[in-house]
Design a protein around this motif. Structure first.
Motif, PDB file in Angstrom:
ATOM      1  N   THR A 229      14.668  -7.893   3.427  1.00 57.55           N
ATOM      2  CA  THR A 229      15.647  -6.829   3.223  1.00 57.55           C
ATOM      3  C   THR A 229      16.901  -7.183   4.000  1.00 57.55           C
ATOM      4  O   THR A 229      16.820  -7.619   5.147  1.00 57.55           O
ATOM      5  CB  THR A 229      15.108  -5.468   3.709  1.00 57.55           C
ATOM      6  N   ARG A 230      18.048  -6.999   3.358  1.00 55.49           N
ATOM      7  CA  ARG A 230      19.305  -7.260   4.052  1.00 55.49           C
ATOM      8  C   ARG A 230      20.313  -6.171   3.716  1.00 55.49           C
ATOM      9  O   ARG A 230      20.256  -5.552   2.656  1.00 55.49           O
ATOM     10  CB  ARG A 230      19.855  -8.643   3.715  1.00 55.49           C
ATOM     11  N   VAL A 231      21.213  -5.950   4.666  1.00 58.47           N
ATOM     12  CA  VAL A 231      22.266  -4.950   4.514  1.00 58.47           C
ATOM     13  C   VAL A 231      23.600  -5.681   4.512  1.00 58.47           C
ATOM     14  O   VAL A 231      23.882  -6.481   5.407  1.00 58.47           O
ATOM     15  CB  VAL A 231      22.222  -3.910   5.651  1.00 58.47           C
TER      16      VAL A 231
ATOM     17  N   LYS B 266      11.367  -8.697   9.814  1.00 57.57           N
ATOM     18  CA  LYS B 266      10.828  -9.999   9.464  1.00 57.57           C
ATOM     19  C   LYS B 266      10.298  -9.954   8.032  1.00 57.57           C
ATOM     20  O   LYS B 266       9.944  -8.888   7.527  1.00 57.57           O
ATOM     21  CB  LYS B 266       9.696 -10.380  10.426  1.00 57.57           C
ATOM     22  N   PRO B 267      10.224 -11.123   7.380  1.00 56.04           N
ATOM     23  CA  PRO B 267       9.667 -11.135   6.021  1.00 56.04           C
ATOM     24  C   PRO B 267       8.269 -10.534   5.993  1.00 56.04           C
ATOM     25  O   PRO B 267       7.471 -10.726   6.914  1.00 56.04           O
ATOM     26  CB  PRO B 267       9.644 -12.633   5.673  1.00 56.04           C
ATOM     27  N   GLY B 268       7.980  -9.784   4.922  1.00 53.71           N
ATOM     28  CA  GLY B 268       6.672  -9.171   4.775  1.00 53.71           C
ATOM     29  C   GLY B 268       5.619 -10.183   4.365  1.00 53.71           C
ATOM     30  O   GLY B 268       5.889 -11.382   4.217  1.00 53.71           O
TER      31      GLY B 268
END
Length: 199
Positions: free
Chosen positions: A51-53, A43-45
């Motif tokens: 973060t994405r892959v 989840k967004p900080g």
């Protein structure tokens, strides 16, 4: 043509064909790092960071991490490996973002560098709404084997042939670049964008 002459000519032809088959050309392929084409991690900080892959070439993945309006891009065999590379810590001071098209330079089917366009905020120049303008830069990043790190920057505004210069830099010295020892090179004419990244 006698037998010896024929045999010699035949061997020369076979050798030439083998040389041509073994010669691998350098070329480009493309993948996307757009959020819709990638897998979001967690989840967004608290700072809104994400973060994405993203799928890359030859079994590699592209890791894009964003926080405080700044991005880093790294590459590895998997997310964990990419996160440990020097490129995963290559923050620019000004606000920035990477374009979603990743150009892969490869010899045969083995990629050795990526090229990405970055937009860097210029706080010293504002638009009509009082927001920082953005300047474009190409970053060349070396790939495994060996560490993953930036090796060259090309200022887009200062170099009409910026794409050609970035590809040339990738082809000529990305594979031999020593992360942590060699200094990232400015290729072509320096400009405002490359100056911003040096701060």
């Amino acid at each position: 043509m006698n037998y010896v002459t024929f045999a010699t000519a035949a061997m020369a032809l076979i050798s030439m064909n083998l040389d041509q088959a073994g010669a691998q050309t350098i070329g480009s392929g493309y993948t996307s790092s757009a959020p819709k084409d990638c897998r979001m991690i967690g989840k967004p900080g608290e700072d809104g960071g994400t973060t994405r892959v993203c799928r890359g070439k030859a079994g590699l993945v592209v890791l894009v991490s964003e926080g405080d309006l700044r991005e880093v891009v790294s590459v590895g065999r998997n997310r964990q490996a990419a996160a440990k590379e020097p490129a995963a810590q290559a923050w620019f001071g000004p606000f920035n973002s990477a374009a979603h098209t990743v150009e892969w330079r490869a010899k045969g089917d083995q990629p050795f560098a990526i090229i990405q366009r970055w937009l860097i905020a210029d706080n010293g120049e504002q638009d009509k709404d009082g927001r920082p303008t953005t300047k474009a830069m190409l970053a060349v990043t070396r790939l495994p084997p060996g560490a993953v790190c930036h090796v060259a920057y090309v200022d887009v505004a200062a170099n009409p042939n910026a794409n050609e210069l970035a590809r040339q830099a990738a082809d000529e010295f990305a594979r031999d670049f020593k992360c942590g020892t060699d200094e990232v090179k400015t290729i072509g004419q320096s400009g405002r964008t490359t100056a911003l990244t040096r701060r």
